[in-house]
Design a protein around this motif. Structure first.
Motif, PDB file in Angstrom:
ATOM      1  N   LEU A  42       0.898  -1.288  -0.067  1.00  0.00           N
ATOM      2  CA  LEU A  42      -0.049  -0.052   0.060  1.00  0.00           C
ATOM      3  C   LEU A  42       0.868   1.197   0.141  1.00  0.00           C
ATOM      4  O   LEU A  42       0.486   2.499  -0.449  1.00  0.00           O
ATOM      5  CB  LEU A  42      -0.963  -0.116   1.247  1.00  0.00           C
ATOM      6  CG  LEU A  42      -2.176  -0.841   1.142  1.00  0.00           C
ATOM      7  CD1 LEU A  42      -2.759  -1.160   2.542  1.00  0.00           C
ATOM      8  CD2 LEU A  42      -3.162  -0.586   0.115  1.00  0.00           C
ATOM      9  N   THR A  43       2.274   0.913   0.326  1.00  0.00           N
ATOM     10  CA  THR A  43       2.955   2.241   0.062  1.00  0.00           C
ATOM     11  C   THR A  43       3.063   2.848  -1.115  1.00  0.00           C
ATOM     12  O   THR A  43       3.061   4.028  -1.423  1.00  0.00           O
ATOM     13  CB  THR A  43       4.557   1.683   0.539  1.00  0.00           C
ATOM     14  OG1 THR A  43       4.597   1.239   1.829  1.00  0.00           O
ATOM     15  CG2 THR A  43       5.479   2.829   0.141  1.00  0.00           C
ATOM     16  N   LEU A  44       2.718   2.110  -2.160  1.00  0.00           N
ATOM     17  CA  LEU A  44       2.749   2.360  -3.490  1.00  0.00           C
ATOM     18  C   LEU A  44       1.537   3.412  -3.869  1.00  0.00           C
ATOM     19  O   LEU A  44       1.676   4.257  -4.620  1.00  0.00           O
ATOM     20  CB  LEU A  44       2.716   1.184  -4.702  1.00  0.00           C
ATOM     21  CG  LEU A  44       4.075   0.431  -4.398  1.00  0.00           C
ATOM     22  CD1 LEU A  44       3.872  -0.770  -5.290  1.00  0.00           C
ATOM     23  CD2 LEU A  44       5.263   1.363  -4.705  1.00  0.00           C
ATOM     24  N   VAL A  45       0.389   2.848  -3.254  1.00  0.00           N
ATOM     25  CA  VAL A  45      -0.738   3.601  -3.467  1.00  0.00           C
ATOM     26  C   VAL A  45      -0.605   4.967  -2.763  1.00  0.00           C
ATOM     27  O   VAL A  45      -1.059   6.121  -3.172  1.00  0.00           O
ATOM     28  CB  VAL A  45      -1.892   3.024  -2.733  1.00  0.00           C
ATOM     29  CG1 VAL A  45      -3.308   3.755  -2.908  1.00  0.00           C
ATOM     30  CG2 VAL A  45      -2.294   1.628  -3.350  1.00  0.00           C
ATOM     31  N   LEU A  46      -0.221   5.046  -1.688  1.00  0.00           N
ATOM     32  CA  LEU A  46       0.221   6.305  -0.669  1.00  0.00           C
ATOM     33  C   LEU A  46       1.164   7.236  -1.740  1.00  0.00           C
ATOM     34  O   LEU A  46       0.766   8.679  -1.951  1.00  0.00           O
ATOM     35  CB  LEU A  46       0.947   6.188   0.444  1.00  0.00           C
ATOM     36  CG  LEU A  46      -0.123   5.328   1.410  1.00  0.00           C
ATOM     37  CD1 LEU A  46       1.104   5.004   2.642  1.00  0.00           C
ATOM     38  CD2 LEU A  46      -1.455   6.049   1.677  1.00  0.00           C
ATOM     39  N   LEU A  47       2.117   6.489  -2.332  1.00  0.00           N
ATOM     40  CA  LEU A  47       2.928   7.452  -2.954  1.00  0.00           C
ATOM     41  C   LEU A  47       2.384   7.930  -4.315  1.00  0.00           C
ATOM     42  O   LEU A  47       2.444   9.034  -4.710  1.00  0.00           O
ATOM     43  CB  LEU A  47       4.027   6.620  -3.585  1.00  0.00           C
ATOM     44  CG  LEU A  47       5.158   6.236  -2.253  1.00  0.00           C
ATOM     45  CD1 LEU A  47       6.239   5.165  -3.073  1.00  0.00           C
ATOM     46  CD2 LEU A  47       5.844   7.514  -1.819  1.00  0.00           C
ATOM     47  N   ASP A  48       1.528   7.176  -4.890  1.00  0.00           N
ATOM     48  CA  ASP A  48       0.821   7.681  -6.198  1.00  0.00           C
ATOM     49  C   ASP A  48      -0.195   8.635  -5.891  1.00  0.00           C
ATOM     50  O   ASP A  48      -0.417   9.566  -6.737  1.00  0.00           O
ATOM     51  CB  ASP A  48       0.202   6.413  -6.797  1.00  0.00           C
ATOM     52  CG  ASP A  48       1.269   5.815  -7.417  1.00  0.00           C
ATOM     53  OD1 ASP A  48       2.400   6.053  -7.712  1.00  0.00           O
ATOM     54  OD2 ASP A  48       0.902   4.557  -8.225  1.00  0.00           O
ATOM     55  N   ARG A  49      -1.156   8.411  -5.042  1.00  0.00           N
ATOM     56  CA  ARG A  49      -2.317   9.257  -4.792  1.00  0.00           C
ATOM     57  C   ARG A  49      -2.360  10.165  -3.560  1.00  0.00           C
ATOM     58  O   ARG A  49      -3.096  11.185  -3.561  1.00  0.00           O
ATOM     59  CB  ARG A  49      -3.455   8.229  -4.672  1.00  0.00           C
ATOM     60  CG  ARG A  49      -3.589   7.483  -5.785  1.00  0.00           C
ATOM     61  CD  ARG A  49      -4.967   6.585  -5.530  1.00  0.00           C
ATOM     62  NE  ARG A  49      -5.281   5.629  -6.700  1.00  0.00           N
ATOM     63  CZ  ARG A  49      -6.163   6.426  -7.564  1.00  0.00           C
ATOM     64  NH1 ARG A  49      -6.862   7.379  -7.554  1.00  0.00           N
ATOM     65  NH2 ARG A  49      -6.409   5.506  -8.829  1.00  0.00           N
ATOM     66  N   LEU A  50      -1.601  10.059  -2.361  1.00  0.00           N
ATOM     67  CA  LEU A  50      -1.571  10.917  -1.601  1.00  0.00           C
ATOM     68  C   LEU A  50      -0.509  12.126  -1.491  1.00  0.00           C
ATOM     69  O   LEU A  50      -0.664  13.107  -0.985  1.00  0.00           O
ATOM     70  CB  LEU A  50      -1.319  10.287  -0.075  1.00  0.00           C
ATOM     71  CG  LEU A  50      -1.281  10.825   1.232  1.00  0.00           C
ATOM     72  CD1 LEU A  50      -2.958  11.594   1.319  1.00  0.00           C
ATOM     73  CD2 LEU A  50      -1.116   9.978   2.463  1.00  0.00           C
TER      74      LEU A  50
END
Length: 279
Positions: free
Chosen positions: A30-38
């Motif tokens: 989920l690190t990758l979702v945070l980097l992409d979207r947050l």
């Protein structure tokens, strides 16, 4: 790890568990979702090894970073943790603690283990997902009971499934991409109930208002981290083997009502990157 772009910048020093393996682990990836979207822009803390989610505040992790830095002749290297947690109640040694920056931790138990102040922000970053990602219907799980084993443990047995209505099992071993994480979020958000032996399946269910339970499965990975997560919003949840017992416990404890009182604004205010404008 493969390069990830955050507003045009590549965060070279971000770490999450199993990031270099063919299949990662849903919660950590989920690190990758945070980097992409947050987040956007470059990290506000240069010369730090960045940790954005997971039970990565460990002696082994700090030693690995500092050992690598020493080999490179870097005596200033630090570790940064944002919303991460410990796996146990043990303190870090003095040298490791001195080289860490804690911008917020997962729960009260981690905060106490590290001897941090009561003003340290609390909360798992996965609770922020509804602010940055809107799930779509996942046809395999829509209206069904979803069972998610821990990556190290087995699928539900016939005894676990006794009395369970229409169900599906999805393992958290997924490719390390934001898109695969988002498809797994879709699966959780579409379910009628989530039996979670992998902790972030429970956290994501809670974030999106899906009834869930901690499932005992064939083992529980690091019981401390589960209690740490719920300590952030003041509840204790038991582990359950069957859907019937889990459903009754959810109706009795209603953790969704407790987590609604958890203010994540302090955690966002100390984020290690700039937040995207819509936040």
């Amino acid at each position: 790890m493969a390069a990830r772009e955050v507003g045009g910048e590549t965060p070279k020093d971000v770490f999450f568990w199993r990031q270099d393996e063919r299949l990662g682990n849903f919660g950590d990836a989920l690190t990758l979702v945070l980097l992409d979207r947050l987040f956007e822009g470059s990290c506000l803390y240069p010369d730090h090894a960045i940790h954005l989610i997971g039970s990565v505040i460990t002696a082994a992790r700090t030693k690995a970073v500092l050992r690598e830095a020493k080999r490179a002749g870097d005596e200033t290297r630090r570790l940064l943790f944002w919303g991460c947690g410990k796996k146990d109640g043990l303190a870090l040694d003095e040298e490791a603690h001195r080289r860490c920056t804690f911008l917020g931790v997962r729960g009260v138990l981690t905060r106490e283990a590290l001897g941090l102040g009561r003003d340290t922000p609390l909360g798992d970053p996965a609770l922020l997902l509804p602010r940055i990602y809107r799930p779509t219907t996942h046809p395999a799980t829509s209206g069904r009971v979803l069972w998610v084993p821990h990556v190290h443990f087995g699928d539900p047995t016939p005894e676990d499934l006794d009395g369970c209505p229409d169900h599906v099992v999805m393992r958290p071993d997924i490719p390390n991409t934001a898109q695969d994480c988002e498809r797994f979020i879709d699966a959780i958000a579409s379910a009628r109930f989530v039996m979670a032996n992998a902790m972030h399946a429970a956290i994501v269910a809670l974030a999106y208002g899906v009834p869930f339970a901690f499932w005992s499965g064939s083992g529980v990975n690091a019981p401390f981290k589960w209690a740490d997560f719920t300590s952030a919003f003041g509840v204790e949840l038991d582990f359950h083997r069957t859907y019937a017992g889990a459903l009754a416990a959810y109706d009795r404890t209603r953790p969704d009502r407790a987590v609604a009182e958890l203010d994540l604004t302090p955690l966002l205010k100390v984020a290690p990157y700039r937040l995207r404008e819509r936040l």
